[in-house]
Design a protein around this motif. Structure first.
Motif, PDB file in Angstrom:
ATOM      1  N   LEU A 178       0.818  -1.211   0.000  1.00 37.54           N
ATOM      2  CA  LEU A 178       0.000   0.000   0.000  1.00 37.54           C
ATOM      3  C   LEU A 178       0.853   1.262   0.000  1.00 37.54           C
ATOM      4  O   LEU A 178       0.578   2.212  -0.742  1.00 37.54           O
ATOM      5  N   GLU A 179       1.887   1.287   0.826  1.00 39.79           N
ATOM      6  CA  GLU A 179       2.741   2.476   0.892  1.00 39.79           C
ATOM      7  C   GLU A 179       3.446   2.723  -0.439  1.00 39.79           C
ATOM      8  O   GLU A 179       3.609   3.867  -0.863  1.00 39.79           O
ATOM      9  N   ARG A 180       3.855   1.651  -1.098  1.00 38.98           N
ATOM     10  CA  ARG A 180       4.530   1.796  -2.394  1.00 38.98           C
ATOM     11  C   ARG A 180       3.572   2.363  -3.445  1.00 38.98           C
ATOM     12  O   ARG A 180       3.948   3.236  -4.241  1.00 38.98           O
ATOM     13  N   VAL A 181       2.345   1.898  -3.437  1.00 34.50           N
ATOM     14  CA  VAL A 181       1.383   2.338  -4.449  1.00 34.50           C
ATOM     15  C   VAL A 181       0.803   3.717  -4.119  1.00 34.50           C
ATOM     16  O   VAL A 181       0.690   4.580  -4.996  1.00 34.50           O
ATOM     17  N   LEU A 182       0.459   3.953  -2.854  1.00 39.90           N
ATOM     18  CA  LEU A 182      -0.152   5.222  -2.474  1.00 39.90           C
ATOM     19  C   LEU A 182       0.878   6.345  -2.311  1.00 39.90           C
ATOM     20  O   LEU A 182       0.556   7.515  -2.492  1.00 39.90           O
ATOM     21  N   GLY A 183       2.081   5.988  -1.901  1.00 33.40           N
ATOM     22  CA  GLY A 183       3.110   6.998  -1.703  1.00 33.40           C
ATOM     23  C   GLY A 183       2.960   7.796  -0.428  1.00 33.40           C
ATOM     24  O   GLY A 183       3.534   8.885  -0.288  1.00 33.40           O
ATOM     25  N   ILE A 184       2.199   7.275   0.544  1.00 33.43           N
ATOM     26  CA  ILE A 184       2.012   7.932   1.838  1.00 33.43           C
ATOM     27  C   ILE A 184       2.074   6.867   2.937  1.00 33.43           C
ATOM     28  O   ILE A 184       1.898   5.683   2.672  1.00 33.43           O
ATOM     29  N   PRO A 185       2.327   7.274   4.198  1.00 31.60           N
ATOM     30  CA  PRO A 185       2.350   6.301   5.293  1.00 31.60           C
ATOM     31  C   PRO A 185       1.006   5.594   5.448  1.00 31.60           C
ATOM     32  O   PRO A 185      -0.049   6.221   5.358  1.00 31.60           O
ATOM     33  N   VAL A 186       1.067   4.290   5.675  1.00 31.27           N
ATOM     34  CA  VAL A 186      -0.140   3.474   5.797  1.00 31.27           C
ATOM     35  C   VAL A 186      -0.133   2.760   7.150  1.00 31.27           C
ATOM     36  O   VAL A 186       0.910   2.249   7.590  1.00 31.27           O
TER      37      VAL A 186
END
Length: 397
Positions: A178-186
């Protein structure tokens, strides 16, 4: 004051300001046990970093020495933007909060399929967070943290999903994906834990240090709060109430094992039993089964009755193990009263250890999916606040 004490002081003061909502600076020393001088120093740091702000006191009082209106401290809502989401059977519900916890926007979307590969699910969520942020004229990259509630066995500290009915694969480092795809902390957790977080933050759990939330959706989940903290177990994946065993070599559960409580009480258990009993190939809707039971259909009534008895057994096991002061039955499916009917609660009371004290209070909280998403956002907000304090410590070091 040591660096560690200063960090603890920042955490305590920010938490107290959030809890009080608005508070005079002079009261913080008494509320937290931190000296006035240290309160002055730390609140100045928090103001400089933009995490809190000064506002005129609601009481309209004036400082006797200066003749100016007194000021309170409060969390600065614009400091950070937080998103939260809940994956249900075939829908995703999302909310957007500011740093103060005020809801700014919400969004709900259907999933084309209930089960997806991790990468595909991440892409879907990324697009939905973007859509959510655009509702207030911003983008996904303006979001400081994303909280996600997902059904299944989740190791929250690691962001690791051992198993989820929403993902095609087991043992997925879903937080990293998720962090790789969204680019924000998850910040990822079991959805039932996040319902407990929401109940603790703004629901029926407020004012209770020890309580248990049992969630009833397409599956059965549980969140445990002990000493005002979410209990997750040593591996981060405890409290799997739906997968406690109620019958040896019993009905097949969607987790792959047999005899789980969920395999008797969940929606899919009722539809499966109806298909087996009738010999019909088409799956009946849960609402149809419940309606038929109320109208006197013996087969449907037998299925619903057994689900209630199994659920009562499960609740009794919770009470016998934890002895909580409060049990909250929560979820969107709470309109289906067969699992919290008085005979079910009475069945629980008969199965618990009998002592000369009243059994735990059992209350019902009918949640919509957006409230689940708010729980996810509250979890992210807690972590974003911690990250903000770490950044502050680095800036003043």
């Amino acid at each position: 004051m040591s660096v560690n004490q200063r960090e603890i002081g920042r955490r305590k003061l920010l938490s107290e300001i959030r809890r009080q909502q608005r508070v005079p600076r002079i009261d913080l020393s008494e509320l937290t046990g931190i000296s006035r001088a240290t309160v002055t120093t730390i609140t100045a740091e928090l103001l400089r970093e933009g995490l809190i702000e000064e506002v005129t006191s609601d009481l309209g009082e004036k400082d006797s020495k200066r003749g100016r209106p007194k000021v309170d401290l409060k969390i600065r809502g614009a400091a950070r933007l937080i998103a939260g989401a809940k994956i249900s059977n075939k829908t995703v519900s999302l909310v957007l909060l500011d740093f103060e916890g005020t809801q700014l926007a919400d969004h709900e979307a259907d999933l084309e399929t209930a089960v997806l590969p991790a990468e595909d699910m991440a892409e879907v969520l990324s697009g939905l967070v973007e859509t959510l942020a655009r509702k207030i004229g911003l983008s996904r990259t303006d979001v400081a943290g994303f909280g996600l509630g997902i059904a299944g066995v989740v190791d929250a500290p690691r962001g690791f999903v051992h198993w989820s009915p929403s993902l095609t694969s087991r043992n997925v480092q879903f937080g990293d994906v998720l962090e790789r795809v969204l680019g924000i902390p998850v910040f990822l957790d079991n959805d039932a834990n996040l319902v407990a977080m929401a109940e603790k933050s703004f629901g029926l759990g407020q004012g209770h240090n020890d309580f248990i939330v049992v969630t009833i959706e397409s599956g059965v989940g549980m969140g445990i709060v002990i000493n005002d903290e979410i209990y997750r177990g040593t591996r981060g994946c405890g409290a799997e109430f739906g997968h406690t065993k109620v019958q040896l070599e019993g009905a097949l559960c969607r987790c792959g094992q047999r005899g789980c409580l969920e395999a008797y009480a969940a929606d899919y258990a009722l539809t499966r039993e109806a298909m087996l009993a009738s010999g019909e190939a088409a799956e009946r809707q849960v609402e149809d089964i419940l309606r038929a039971a109320k109208q006197g259909d013996e087969m449907a009534a037998s299925i619903v009755s057994r689900a209630g008895r199994m659920f009562a057994m499960g609740l009794a096991n919770i009470v016998n193990i934890f002895d909580p002061e409060l049990i909250i039955l929560a979820g969107e499916q709470m309109q289906s009263s067969h699992l919290y009917a008085e005979e079910v609660i009475d069945g629980m009371r008969k199965l618990i250890v009998q002592v000369d004290k009243a059994p735990p209070e059992v209350v019902v909280h009918k949640w919509g999916n957006l409230m689940w998403a708010r729980g996810a956002a509250a979890y992210a907000l807690e972590n974003v606040s911690e990250n903000a304090l770490v950044e502050l410590a680095d800036n003043v070091a």
